[in-house]
Design a protein around this motif. Structure first.
Motif, mmCIF file in Angstrom:
data_model
loop_
_atom_site.group_PDB
_atom_site.id
_atom_site.type_symbol
_atom_site.label_atom_id
_atom_site.label_comp_id
_atom_site.label_asym_id
_atom_site.label_seq_id
_atom_site.Cartn_x
_atom_site.Cartn_y
_atom_site.Cartn_z
ATOM 1 N N THR A 173 0.705 -1.591 0.466
ATOM 2 C CA THR A 173 0.197 -0.001 -0.036
ATOM 3 C C THR A 173 0.422 0.908 -0.004
ATOM 4 O OG1 THR A 173 -0.572 0.214 2.362
ATOM 5 C CG2 THR A 173 -1.880 -1.104 1.053
ATOM 6 N N ARG A 174 0.243 2.644 -0.680
ATOM 7 C CA ARG A 174 0.725 3.140 -0.288
ATOM 8 C C ARG A 174 1.853 4.065 1.047
ATOM 9 N NH1 ARG A 174 -2.332 9.615 -0.584
ATOM 10 N NH2 ARG A 174 -2.763 8.930 0.620
ATOM 11 N N ASP A 175 0.556 3.881 2.151
ATOM 12 C CA ASP A 175 1.433 4.057 3.496
ATOM 13 C C ASP A 175 2.264 3.234 3.370
ATOM 14 O OD1 ASP A 175 -0.190 5.967 4.022
ATOM 15 O OD2 ASP A 175 -1.506 4.733 4.637
ATOM 16 N N ASP A 176 2.283 1.496 3.691
ATOM 17 C CA ASP A 176 3.929 1.231 3.722
ATOM 18 C C ASP A 176 4.465 1.560 3.498
ATOM 19 O OD1 ASP A 176 1.773 -0.272 5.351
ATOM 20 O OD2 ASP A 176 1.294 -1.985 4.138
ATOM 21 N N ALA A 177 4.399 2.110 1.715
ATOM 22 C CA ALA A 177 5.835 2.198 0.723
ATOM 23 C C ALA A 177 6.297 3.330 1.276
ATOM 24 C CB ALA A 177 5.081 2.072 -0.854
ATOM 25 N N ILE A 178 5.846 4.439 2.273
ATOM 26 C CA ILE A 178 5.750 5.848 2.866
ATOM 27 C C ILE A 178 7.075 5.067 4.234
ATOM 28 C CG2 ILE A 178 5.863 8.102 3.965
ATOM 29 C CD1 ILE A 178 3.709 7.941 1.692
ATOM 30 N N ASP A 179 6.289 4.017 4.335
ATOM 31 C CA ASP A 179 7.305 4.262 5.820
ATOM 32 C C ASP A 179 8.219 2.892 6.268
ATOM 33 O OD1 ASP A 179 5.361 4.376 7.464
ATOM 34 O OD2 ASP A 179 4.543 3.224 7.619
ATOM 35 N N GLU A 180 8.585 2.128 4.312
ATOM 36 C CA GLU A 180 9.976 1.536 3.447
ATOM 37 C C GLU A 180 10.285 2.602 3.596
ATOM 38 O OE1 GLU A 180 10.518 -2.333 1.265
ATOM 39 O OE2 GLU A 180 8.182 -1.575 1.204
ATOM 40 N N ALA A 181 10.355 3.293 2.762
ATOM 41 C CA ALA A 181 11.082 4.605 1.683
ATOM 42 C C ALA A 181 12.034 5.549 3.491
ATOM 43 C CB ALA A 181 10.504 5.423 1.350
ATOM 44 N N GLY A 182 11.182 5.290 4.643
ATOM 45 C CA GLY A 182 11.304 6.496 6.004
ATOM 46 C C GLY A 182 12.110 5.379 5.917
ATOM 47 N N ARG A 183 11.709 4.508 6.668
ATOM 48 C CA ARG A 183 12.598 3.604 7.421
ATOM 49 C C ARG A 183 14.083 3.575 7.219
ATOM 50 N NH1 ARG A 183 9.449 -0.314 7.115
ATOM 51 N NH2 ARG A 183 11.304 -1.345 5.546
ATOM 52 N N LEU A 184 14.279 3.228 5.572
ATOM 53 C CA LEU A 184 16.139 3.741 4.925
ATOM 54 C C LEU A 184 16.814 4.743 5.945
ATOM 55 C CD1 LEU A 184 15.362 1.503 1.456
ATOM 56 C CD2 LEU A 184 15.880 0.680 2.957
ATOM 57 N N LEU A 185 15.600 6.015 5.411
ATOM 58 C CA LEU A 185 16.165 7.110 5.664
ATOM 59 C C LEU A 185 16.713 7.305 6.840
ATOM 60 C CD1 LEU A 185 13.933 10.042 3.756
ATOM 61 C CD2 LEU A 185 16.476 8.671 3.229
#
Length: 676
Positions: free
Chosen positions: A552-564
């Motif tokens: 989902t979009r929210d999970d994708a944001i979490d995934e990209a944010g977690r890498l940061l």
């Protein structure tokens, strides 16, 4: 970004008018996408009910099989057919579904539709108002529930939780609708219908024009027409076969009379443009085209009011009405929904409204004859300021604006001024340089830092109204696709009309790089080539994922944010600001790319410039757009802009995007994204 204005809202914030516009927009957004279904129901009613057109044709003939009666649901087939179930079930469910979808996408839409069935079965009148209440409520509750367990569900149980949560919430709201909302709205609908009957029986319904006509010019017509008149009128039409309420706001006569007065007695551009505007208003049904003519001389609102009162009075006199809403308010749409025995009354109401409006407007223009005619362009700009966006028909009135001189200063603005705007500015700058306008600068900037000194402002559609507040004198262009918006080509065309021939050199100079970010970051020539290390450091190999796991979009944001977070670029709180930013304006860029980033207020959570890259085997649904590549952004300064420029070049090149899809290692991805 927590505060963003829809581009359909008026530029000034606050106040009763803006609040009413927001309310009216919410109501109309549930009705307008489904107007086609209302029209279909109206045509079915006109053709197949017991007093319908086809019924009259077949009245003297034997109807083998009774197919006319079967479709209409009358006679021995009373209660069957298409007409009854359509108004009882289909139309309210469509409204409830749309209302839920407005709040929380497909999940909110499903809950809204389920809840609407409860409202329908718990009432004895068509449940349009009930659907407008329960649909958005279902979407809102579903959104809140999803937020409660976001990120807390064990892997493998997501689908189970998602499906059962929708089913259980829909069940509870359907029960609430059946026992609570349905009966309450039924009582209100009957009371409102009695009020309309009272106004008709006491011959005071024409007085509603005192509210309706000024409201139209102030763009409150959606709140009145689609929020109140359409639901009440449809309920009335279900009982009597027609409703006068459908004619209160849509009668083109008041506006037509004003435009004819300008045609015969106006001056200058107003007189020259009025005949064409009259054709568009009368046959096209675009009533907003006459609003600037009223705004030029506000006293003309009296002509619209008296014309509207005349039209309503004639309709009351002849007991005329429409079978279903006429949208848009074109004479063609009105006649399409007129019962066969009401054509005379409806026609006379339009003619009478036009005549009275014409006479009154002519008188008002005549007594104002000595005054200089106000500027139609200024009045049109005022109309667009109230509406909050460029009118699709205003250029017909004013033509292109070539009076402001050459455009040399363009700003692409977003909330934080570091992600969406940087990418959009890079793409736009390349197009402008390629067209040969070397003297035009394109910079990206946060909306909060805008000053009213720029020539042209480009923003996402949802941010345009906010940008207008800071830069009212600038040209404003709205986009919804940062990578490949057709508005970029319109800007280049506009530069060709406003900028002198000397301003366009025909092609960039041989030594210049038309894709550099010098206009944004203002580095010395060649700086990008001599300082590659910050670019490489911004996108670490550890921050590149080739097979993302989010669905989902929210999970994708979490995934990209977690890498940061993991690479030390940002604090944990920055990820929450990325979600906050996404609530106001989607960060989908186009061409399969999304670049989620935080709000302007979250810059204190950035430790250093960093980017993350996630590639998905199955595209993520990003507010209706497929996102295959997600690039998380945290910009501490301007050193990330060069990399964003390079990323923009990559995603504008189909071959480069294909290279990204085929890349087998993180190092290969970084080389593609950072190579000059």
């Amino acid at each position: 970004m927590s505060e963003a204005d829809s581009s359909t809202e008026a530029a000034p914030r606050g106040g009763i008018r803006v609040g009413a516009q927001k309310f009216g927009t919410a109501l109309s957004n549930m009705v307008m996408p489904n107007i086609g279904a209302f029209i279909a129901w109206g045509l079915l009613t006109a053709l197949f009910i017991e007093s319908g057109w086809l019924t009259g044709i077949f009245s003297g003939l034997k109807d083998p099989g009774g197919w006319v009666a079967k479709i209409g649901g009358w006679g021995e087939y009373d209660g069957a057919g298409i007409v009854g179930p359509m108004i009882t079930f289909l139309l309210p469910i469509l409204i409830g579904y749309t209302g839920g979808r407005m709040i929380h996408g497909n999940r909110g839409a499903v809950v809204g539709a389920i809840a609407t069935v409860g409202v329908i079965t718990g009432s004895d009148v068509p449940m349009f108002l009930g659907a407008m209440i329960i649909g958005p409520l279902g979407g809102w509750l579903m959104k809140k529930l999803d937020g409660l367990w976001e990120g807390k569900i064990r892997p493998g149980f997501e689908m189970l939780v998602d499906n059962f949560s929708v089913g259980i919430l829909g069940l509870l709201l359907a029960i609430l609708g059946f026992f609570g909302v349905g009966p309450l709205v039924s009582t209100f609908t009957r009371a409102a219908g009695n009020a309309v009957d009272f106004l008709v029986n006491h011959d005071v319904l024409p007085l509603t024009s005192i509210l309706i006509e000024p409201a139209k010019v102030l763009f409150l017509n959606n709140a009145i027409n689609h929020g109140v008149l359409t639901p009440l009128g449809t309920a009335q039409a279900a009982e009597t076969g027609k409703s006068i309420l459908f004619l209160l706001e849509t009668n083109p006569g008041p506006g037509l009379g004003i435009l004819l007065a300008y045609t015969f007695f106006g001056t200058g551009n107003a007189r020259a443009s009025a005949p064409g505007a009259a054709l568009i208003q009368f046959f096209g049904g675009i009533h907003e085209i006459y609003f600037p003519y009223v705004l030029m001389k506000p006293r003309l609102i009296l002509a619209a009011i008296l014309g509207g009162m005349t039209g309503i009075f004639i309709n009351v006199l002849f007991s005329s009405g429409l079978r279903a809403p006429a949208a848009p308010g074109s004479i063609i749409a009105i006649y399409a929904q007129t019962p066969s025995d009401d054509f005379l009354g409806v026609t006379l109401s339009v003619v009478g409204a036009t005549a009275v409006s014409l006479v009154v407007a002519t008188f008002l223009l005549k007594i104002d004859h000595s005054e200089e005619m106000p500027d139609l362009a200024a009045a049109t700009a005022g109309m667009e300021a109230m509406k909050g966006k460029k009118s699709s028909v205003s250029s017909m009135l004013t033509g292109p604006d070539h009076s402001r001189g050459p455009i040399t200063d363009i700003v692409f603005a977003c909330d934080a001024g570091m992600g969406s705007s940087a990418m959009g500015a890079s793409v736009l700058r390349r197009k402008i340089k390629k067209a040969g306008f070397d003297d035009v600068t394109v910079v990206n900037q946060a909306i909060s830092n805008l000053e009213d000194t720029h020539d042209l402002i480009v923003t996402h559609t949802d941010l345009t109204a906010r940008a207008r507040q800071s830069t009212p004198s600038a040209i404003h262009i709205s986009v919804d696709d940062f990578m490949s918006s057709p508005r970029y080509d319109e800007i280049v065309d506009l530069l060709g009309k406003t900028n002198s021939a000397e301003g366009a050199s025909g092609s960039p100079s041989d030594g210049a790089d038309p894709t550099s970010d010098s206009a944004t970051a203002a580095p010395p020539a060649g700086a990008v080539a001599t300082a590659p290390s910050p670019t490489q450091q911004a996108l670490a190999v550890e921050s590149i994922v080739l097979h993302g796991t989010a669905t989902t979009r929210d999970d994708a944001i979490d995934e990209a944010g977690r890498l940061l977070v993991e690479c030390g670029a940002v604090e944990e709180s920055y990820v929450a600001s990325m979600h906050e930013r996404e609530k106001s304006v989607a960060t989908f860029m186009g061409n399969g790319l999304a670049i989620p980033h935080g709000t302007n207020e979250a810059k204190s959570a950035i430790r250093r410039t960093g980017l993350s890259f996630v590639r998905y085997d199955e595209p993520i649904d990003w507010k209706g757009k497929p996102a295959e590549f997600v690039v998380g952004i945290a910009g501490a300064g301007k050193d990330h802009l060069t990399l964003l420029n390079t990323i923009a070049k990559v995603f504008l090149d189909a071959d480069e995007v294909e290279r990204l899809r085929a890349a087998q290692t993180a190092e290969e991805v970084r080389d593609i994204l950072t190579e000059e």
